[in-house]
Design a protein around this motif. Structure first.
Motif, mmCIF file in Angstrom:
data_model
loop_
_atom_site.group_PDB
_atom_site.id
_atom_site.type_symbol
_atom_site.label_atom_id
_atom_site.label_comp_id
_atom_site.label_asym_id
_atom_site.label_seq_id
_atom_site.Cartn_x
_atom_site.Cartn_y
_atom_site.Cartn_z
ATOM 1 N N SER A 123 55.395 17.332 0.202
ATOM 2 C CA SER A 123 56.397 18.388 0.004
ATOM 3 C C SER A 123 57.192 18.206 -1.287
ATOM 4 O O SER A 123 57.874 19.132 -1.721
ATOM 5 C CB SER A 123 57.345 18.443 1.208
ATOM 6 O OG SER A 123 57.932 17.171 1.406
ATOM 7 N N ARG A 124 57.107 17.045 -1.919
ATOM 8 C CA ARG A 124 57.813 16.902 -3.201
ATOM 9 C C ARG A 124 57.148 17.739 -4.295
ATOM 10 O O ARG A 124 57.763 18.017 -5.317
ATOM 11 C CB ARG A 124 57.904 15.438 -3.617
ATOM 12 C CG ARG A 124 56.602 14.741 -3.954
ATOM 13 C CD ARG A 124 56.879 13.259 -4.233
ATOM 14 N NE ARG A 124 55.718 12.505 -4.690
ATOM 15 C CZ ARG A 124 54.797 11.972 -3.896
ATOM 16 N NH1 ARG A 124 54.877 12.142 -2.579
ATOM 17 N NH2 ARG A 124 53.792 11.269 -4.387
ATOM 18 N N ASN A 164 60.408 17.667 -6.301
ATOM 19 C CA ASN A 164 61.622 17.900 -5.528
ATOM 20 C C ASN A 164 62.121 16.559 -4.980
ATOM 21 O O ASN A 164 61.535 15.994 -4.053
ATOM 22 C CB ASN A 164 61.294 18.881 -4.394
ATOM 23 C CG ASN A 164 62.511 19.264 -3.586
ATOM 24 O OD1 ASN A 164 63.372 18.420 -3.307
ATOM 25 N ND2 ASN A 164 62.587 20.529 -3.222
ATOM 26 N N GLU A 165 63.212 16.061 -5.559
ATOM 27 C CA GLU A 165 63.710 14.727 -5.209
ATOM 28 C C GLU A 165 64.155 14.648 -3.755
ATOM 29 O O GLU A 165 63.921 13.655 -3.065
ATOM 30 C CB GLU A 165 64.866 14.349 -6.136
ATOM 31 C CG GLU A 165 65.375 12.959 -5.879
ATOM 32 C CD GLU A 165 66.030 12.329 -7.088
ATOM 33 O OE1 GLU A 165 66.351 13.065 -8.031
ATOM 34 O OE2 GLU A 165 66.208 11.098 -7.061
ATOM 35 N N LYS A 166 64.769 15.730 -3.275
ATOM 36 C CA LYS A 166 65.266 15.735 -1.888
ATOM 37 C C LYS A 166 64.098 15.608 -0.914
ATOM 38 O O LYS A 166 64.138 14.829 0.037
ATOM 39 C CB LYS A 166 66.026 17.048 -1.651
ATOM 40 C CG LYS A 166 66.808 17.083 -0.360
ATOM 41 C CD LYS A 166 67.626 18.362 -0.305
ATOM 42 C CE LYS A 166 67.970 18.706 1.134
ATOM 43 N NZ LYS A 166 68.497 20.058 1.264
ATOM 44 N N TYR A 184 61.507 16.025 -13.322
ATOM 45 C CA TYR A 184 60.184 15.393 -13.269
ATOM 46 C C TYR A 184 59.165 16.466 -12.909
ATOM 47 O O TYR A 184 59.408 17.274 -12.005
ATOM 48 C CB TYR A 184 60.147 14.275 -12.224
ATOM 49 C CG TYR A 184 60.759 12.985 -12.715
ATOM 50 C CD1 TYR A 184 59.965 11.950 -13.195
ATOM 51 C CD2 TYR A 184 62.140 12.807 -12.699
ATOM 52 C CE1 TYR A 184 60.528 10.775 -13.660
ATOM 53 C CE2 TYR A 184 62.718 11.632 -13.156
ATOM 54 C CZ TYR A 184 61.902 10.615 -13.633
ATOM 55 O OH TYR A 184 62.467 9.451 -14.096
ATOM 56 N N VAL A 185 58.073 16.482 -13.645
ATOM 57 C CA VAL A 185 57.019 17.476 -13.384
ATOM 58 C C VAL A 185 55.683 16.767 -13.172
ATOM 59 O O VAL A 185 55.463 15.658 -13.664
ATOM 60 C CB VAL A 185 56.879 18.492 -14.549
ATOM 61 C CG1 VAL A 185 58.032 19.462 -14.572
ATOM 62 C CG2 VAL A 185 56.745 17.772 -15.898
ATOM 63 N N ILE A 186 54.810 17.432 -12.404
ATOM 64 C CA ILE A 186 53.432 16.947 -12.256
ATOM 65 C C ILE A 186 52.603 17.636 -13.347
ATOM 66 O O ILE A 186 52.643 18.865 -13.467
ATOM 67 C CB ILE A 186 52.876 17.327 -10.865
ATOM 68 C CG1 ILE A 186 53.586 16.532 -9.778
ATOM 69 C CG2 ILE A 186 51.369 17.119 -10.820
ATOM 70 C CD1 ILE A 186 52.973 15.212 -9.445
ATOM 71 N N VAL A 187 51.875 16.848 -14.120
ATOM 72 C CA VAL A 187 51.149 17.397 -15.270
ATOM 73 C C VAL A 187 49.638 17.207 -15.090
ATOM 74 O O VAL A 187 49.168 16.119 -14.745
ATOM 75 C CB VAL A 187 51.608 16.720 -16.580
ATOM 76 C CG1 VAL A 187 50.803 17.241 -17.771
ATOM 77 C CG2 VAL A 187 53.102 16.972 -16.797
#
Lengths: 78, 363
Positions: B248-249, A59-61, A46-49
């Motif tokens: 932080s994600r 970052n899923e964690k 998944y990316v922020i666009v």
């Protein structure tokens, strides 16, 4: 203007010889996105666009850690 | 949808607002820097979920709003040139210059195109080889890498008929400018998550220390914003003033290094005029000398300089967090999104437009 939304990389194409491009799904709507700023991105990420460019890989964690802090203060679970 | 629905979950939002209410003992004033956050606060009615002790101030983080009138006047002069295909983001079409806006220039026959990404300007240049293509390159640090890549590729590919009217702004100097004002009421900041996605948050650490204000890097969904407020409130209650990262994600301390590399290749830090605020030192990005040939301001020198019109608009004070939109006498009367006096009523991320669309609607 700084609106940027998360989407899932469905595939990365090598069609553009100058920059890596990806097909990104935003809740079913698929767009071509420039991946030059996330060179380590891979299919399924998944990316922020923003304005046609992916600017981070989500970052899923870290996302889960932040959500967990709410459960820690839930009266029913503490 | 993943990474959206979890942050709009009603139960989580209620938990977080309860957590804030339990932590607050005193009155605190917090500024969200980014217009995207202002819009989210208004859209989701987040102020109504906060205890009365907390006041939110809306900051200058809408690049459409802070673009100087002189740049807009220059943009319209260029867009009126029959030899030019002018392109810009849709947000810019109705921002008023001194006499008109880009939408009117288009209606009168100007070739003004709305594009979704700066890279589309390069395609326009290839498709319109007999015309000059000019892109109005505005934005904060979030948009700067996309604009920088369009500039970088234009130079690399030797595209002759493209140029860029640049008005890039930087957030941390604006925060310092606000804190330096003797009228500032700001005790803590929500820093803009996508700006920090690019630049990281190291440069916020000396600001937090020097001015003793907590700064929390914050995302844009309702739960992100409430969590950011919660983190600021806890610091204020404990007398801490640190930089913390709620988002932080997406955000790492060092930011996006690949994007920063292109920014450093194309741009250099310059003093910058902010609409309604004035000049802030080191608060803008200008083209490095090797990109001078792609500078539309040089290729199309401005011929007409207008004096700014005097209106009842208080957008400058709104942008600095000194007043709220509904404290303006013109708000919702002579100034509406259909007939705006200032840029803060035009942009969807402008504080005045956010108040008009969501708070009036709810009332």
């Amino acid at each position: 203007m700084c609106l940027a939304i998360p989407g899932k990389i469905l595939g990365i194409s090598g069609e553009n010889s100058i920059m890596p491009m990806g097909k990104v799904s935003f809740g079913g709507v698929v767009r071509e996105v420039n991946l030059a700023y996330v060179p380590e991105a891979k299919q399924g990420d998944y990316v922020i666009v923003h304005v046609g460019f992916a600017i981070s890989i989500l970052n899923e964690k870290e996302a889960q850690l932040v959500l967990n802090t709410l459960d820690e203060i839930d009266p029913e679970t503490r | 949808m993943k990474y959206i629905d979890e942050y709009r979950d009603r139960g989580s939002i209620e938990k977080c607002s309860q957590r804030i209410a339990e932590a607050v003992t005193g009155p605190w004033t917090i500024m969200e820097i980014c217009g995207g956050q202002t819009r989210s606060i208004a859209k989701h009615g987040l102020e109504s979920l906060l205890p009365s002790e907390i006041t939110l101030l809306h900051g200058p983080g809408c690049p459409v709003c802070v673009t100087p009138q002189s740049i807009l006047d220059h943009a319209m002069e260029i867009a009126s040139n029959p030899e030019v295909v002018f392109c810009t983001f849709g947000d810019m079409m109705r921002v008023p210059g001194t006499n008109t806006d880009l939408a009117h220039i288009k209606a009168e026959g100007g070739d003004v195109r709305i594009i979704q990404s700066p890279m589309e300007a390069l395609n326009l240049a290839r498709e319109n080889a007999d015309k000059e293509v000019v892109f109005l390159a505005i934005g904060f640090e979030t948009t700067a890498p996309a604009n920088a890549m369009a500039l970088y590729q234009s130079k690399q590919q030797g595209i002759k008929n493209i140029s860029f009217l640049v008005s890039q702004v930087l957030v941390p100097p604006a925060m310092e400018s606000i804190l330096n004002s003797p009228h500032s009421k700001v005790q803590g900041f929500l820093a803009a998550g996508h700006v920090c996605t690019i630049m990281g948050f190291e440069e916020y650490e000396p600001i937090a220390q020097r001015y003793q204000v907590p700064i929390v890097v914050t995302g844009f969904e309702p739960l992100d914003i409430l969590m950011g407020i919660d983190m600021v409130v806890r610091q204020l209650e404990e007398g801490r003033h640190e930089v913390e990262n709620q988002y932080s994600r997406s955000v790492q301390r060092e930011g996006n290094l690949a994007a920063q590399k292109i920014l450093n290749e194309v741009f250099e830090v310059i003093p910058k005029q902010w609409r309604g605020v004035g000049e802030i030192p080191s608060s803008g990005l200008g083209l490095k000398s090797v990109y001078r040939h792609l500078n539309a301001a040089l290729r199309f020198p401005q011929k007409i300089i207008y004096e700014p019109l005097s209106t009842n608009c208080i957008s400058g004070q709104v942008l600095q967090g000194l007043k709220k939109p509904n404290e303006c006498e013109a708000f919702g009367k002579e100034c509406t999104p259909d007939s705006p006096l200032g840029a803060t009523m035009v942009s969807s991320e402008g504080a005045c437009a956010a108040y008009f669309h969501y708070q009036n609607f709810q009332a």
